[in-house]
Design an enzyme around this catalytic site. Structure first.
Site, PDB file in Angstrom:
ATOM      1  N   TYR A 116      14.113   4.610 -29.921  1.00  8.27           N
ATOM      2  CA  TYR A 116      12.715   4.938 -30.391  1.00  8.27           C
ATOM      3  C   TYR A 116      12.402   4.280 -31.352  1.00  8.27           C
ATOM      4  O   TYR A 116      13.406   3.650 -32.351  1.00  8.27           O
ATOM      5  CB  TYR A 116      12.839   6.414 -30.949  1.00  8.27           C
TER       6      TYR A 116
ATOM      7  N   ASP B 147      15.537  -3.438 -34.916  1.00  2.00           N
ATOM      8  CA  ASP B 147      15.216  -2.127 -35.483  1.00  2.00           C
ATOM      9  C   ASP B 147      16.494  -1.391 -36.547  1.00  2.00           C
ATOM     10  O   ASP B 147      17.244  -0.538 -35.912  1.00  2.00           O
ATOM     11  CB  ASP B 147      14.428  -1.250 -34.557  1.00  2.00           C
TER      12      ASP B 147
ATOM     13  N   LYS C 283      12.859   4.644 -43.887  1.00  5.11           N
ATOM     14  CA  LYS C 283      13.889   5.698 -44.018  1.00  5.11           C
ATOM     15  C   LYS C 283      14.433   5.649 -45.518  1.00  5.11           C
ATOM     16  O   LYS C 283      13.916   5.727 -46.517  1.00  5.11           O
ATOM     17  CB  LYS C 283      14.803   6.038 -42.987  1.00  5.11           C
TER      18      LYS C 283
HETATM   19  C1  LIG Z   1      12.368   6.895 -37.646  1.00  5.43           C
HETATM   20  C2  LIG Z   1      12.178   5.479 -36.888  1.00  5.43           C
HETATM   21  C3  LIG Z   1      11.329   4.796 -36.537  1.00  5.43           C
HETATM   22  C4  LIG Z   1       9.847   5.221 -37.099  1.00  5.43           C
HETATM   23  O1  LIG Z   1       9.545   5.438 -38.391  1.00  5.43           O
HETATM   24  P1  LIG Z   1       8.350   6.316 -38.973  1.00  5.43           P
HETATM   25  O2  LIG Z   1       8.267   6.067 -40.417  1.00  5.43           O
HETATM   26  O3  LIG Z   1       8.774   7.623 -38.470  1.00  5.43           O
HETATM   27  O4  LIG Z   1       7.265   5.713 -38.424  1.00  5.43           O
HETATM   28  C5  LIG Z   1      11.218   3.554 -36.001  1.00  5.43           C
HETATM   29  N1  LIG Z   1      12.474   3.215 -35.314  1.00  5.43           N
HETATM   30  C6  LIG Z   1      13.600   3.821 -35.771  1.00  5.43           C
HETATM   31  C7  LIG Z   1      14.874   3.247 -35.153  1.00  5.43           C
HETATM   32  C8  LIG Z   1      13.523   5.195 -36.243  1.00  5.43           C
HETATM   33  O5  LIG Z   1      14.705   5.625 -36.407  1.00  5.43           O
END
Ligand SMILES: *Cc1c(COP(=O)(O)O)cnc(C)c1O
Length: 437
Positions: free
Chosen positions: A150, A245, A277
């Site tokens: 994701y 990511d 995060k």
């Molecule tokens: C949470 C997450 C996102 C998206 O971040 P948001 O601040 O919710 O838009 C993208 N990549 C990874 C790996 C994530 O865990």
């Protein structure tokens, strides 16, 4: 003293009814709705240290940590002071400020391949911008992603995504144009031959491979030994960029995120990284960064446009910086220790009750799969007893422990988990495991 809350939660039920009248599904992010575990999501009214308090005045040990950011626990006094004093000087200037410079310096200092970084407001914005930049740099349009990873709700990245989409078993999202999905190739995770086949067929069109540094959105599914190196080798051979990511893993798995645990790589580092995060300390702050020559293509230096009214917001930057500065080696050691204590107790109780399970790790992040064989990709992750997870989840909730409300999510510990909080988790486990049935 062990807690046992009744299944009804009158104040949360009333708030959900109000919310549903004005907010679709009553929530502003789908996984909060408890759809995969059933029941009423608890509306929280306050949080301190390792505890959440809901609208009915019930306390829960928090193993969600706002899906990662609250690594120090809630309302940490020093972070709170940074927020208060920064906010007292004004909320947003619409000009550059020192706070964002200091946060960028901290990120560049921690993650060796990141030479320059740009701040944004969410992980979604970070991955969206990194992809635009990769397309601008290479002059190509196709993106390769892995099933179960994701990367936020970016149109082109919603094909076979994990997180809420895994929870709802939606194959895809409505509203994503076919043209957008057509620019995305989805490959099974940990499958080097499949990746090589995709590049053999369309290598000249591929701008980038984007991967979760260590996937956590289908549960924790670490890269097999050599997988990240293979991504680097194949992308380089075909002139594509590699985007790591680290929105979830960044500054959580270690001081330098997953890269700090697995890198540096003999084949070379990823070109671009995305963060979110933890780096916002609970406020909307995220970032993308990496090779200076690639980042130099961003406006105003270069032709790739990217902007944000609130990007680098002083209060969010100050909260993120205070959080990162408090994430010392001792804090990471404490996170590892408390995660192993909790996971060890989970294994012990599940084993005693004869419940097949498997725990997989990324630093202090872990997830509990209700199956025995190793989970190597999204297909494996989906092959587990999600109904049993729902019963376990509610068994824990009624005993004062708030787990992530989905079998596909990571458990996030915080450094604030003290003896009382850990004891609450350990004493909740036997009863909750018995309710799996
Ligand atoms: C949470 C997450 C996102 C998206 O971040 P948001 O601040 O919710 O838009 C993208 N990549 C990874 C790996 C994530 O865990």
């Amino acid at each position: 003293m062990s807690t046992h809350y009744p299944p009804e939660a009158p104040a949360s039920e009333a708030l959900l009814a109000r919310a549903t009248a004005v907010i679709p599904g009553g929530v502003n992010s789908p996984v909060r709705a408890f759809r995969s575990v059933g029941g009423t999501p608890r509306f929280m009214s306050s949080a301190a240290g390792p505890w959440l308090t809901d609208a009915d005045g019930r306390r829960y040990v928090d193993l969600v940590s706002s899906w990662g950011p609250m690594i120090l626990g809630h309302a940490h006094p020093e972070v709170l002071e940074a927020v208060r004093s920064t906010a007292a000087d004004g909320f947003s200037f619409g000009t550059p400020s020192e706070h964002e410079v200091a946060l960028a310096e901290e990120i560049v200092d921690r993650v060796e391949p990141v030479e320059t970084v740009r701040l944004v407001n969410s992980g979604t914005e970070a991955t969206m911008s990194a992809i635009r930049l990769a397309r601008g740099f290479t002059g190509r349009s196709v993106i390769v992603k892995f099933a179960g990873c994701y990367h936020g709700h970016v149109d082109s990245l919603l094909a076979a995504a994990g997180s809420g989409l895994a929870t709802f078993a939606l194959p895809d999202s409505a509203g994503v144009p076919a043209s957008s999905a057509a620019e995305t190739i989805v490959v099974p995770y940990n499958d080097i031959p499949a990746l090589e086949a995709a590049f053999a067929e369309r290598g000249g069109e591929i701008a980038a491979v984007i991967t979760e540094a260590c996937p956590g959105n289908m549960g924790v599914v670490p890269p097999q030994v050599g997988f990240t190196e293979a991504l680097r080798r194949v992308t380089r051979e075909h002139g594509a960029l590699l985007i790591s990511d680290e929105v979830m893993t960044g500054f959580r798995c270690s001081r330098a995120g997953w890269f700090g645990l697995e890198g540096p790589y003999a084949e070379g580092s990823p070109d671009l990284f995305t963060f979110g995060k933890v780096m916002g300390g609970g406020f909307p702050a995220a970032a993308f960064g990496g090779r200076a020559d690639v980042m130099a293509l961003l406006a105003p230096e270069g032709p790739v446009y990217q902007a944000g009214t609130l990007s680098g917001n002083p209060v969010a930057s100050a909260a993120g910086l205070a959080t990162l500065r408090l994430c010392t080696p001792e804090v990471y050691a404490r996170l590892d220790e408390v995660a192993h204590t909790i996971a060890g107790a989970v294994t012990e109780e599940f084993t005693r009750a004869g419940v097949p399970h498997r725990i997989q790790w990324a630093g202090s992040m872990f997830s509990v799969f209700l199956r025995e064989p190793e989970v190597r990709d999204y297909t494996d992750a989906q092959d587990q007893d999600t109904a049993a997870f729902g019963r376990f989840f509610h068994g824990m909730l009624s005993r004062g422990v708030h787990l992530p409300p989905s079998a596909f999510e990571t458990w996030f510990v915080s450094a604030a988990l003290d003896d009382e909080a850990v004891e609450t988790i350990l004493s909740a486990l036997p009863g909750a495991v018995a309710e799996i049935g």
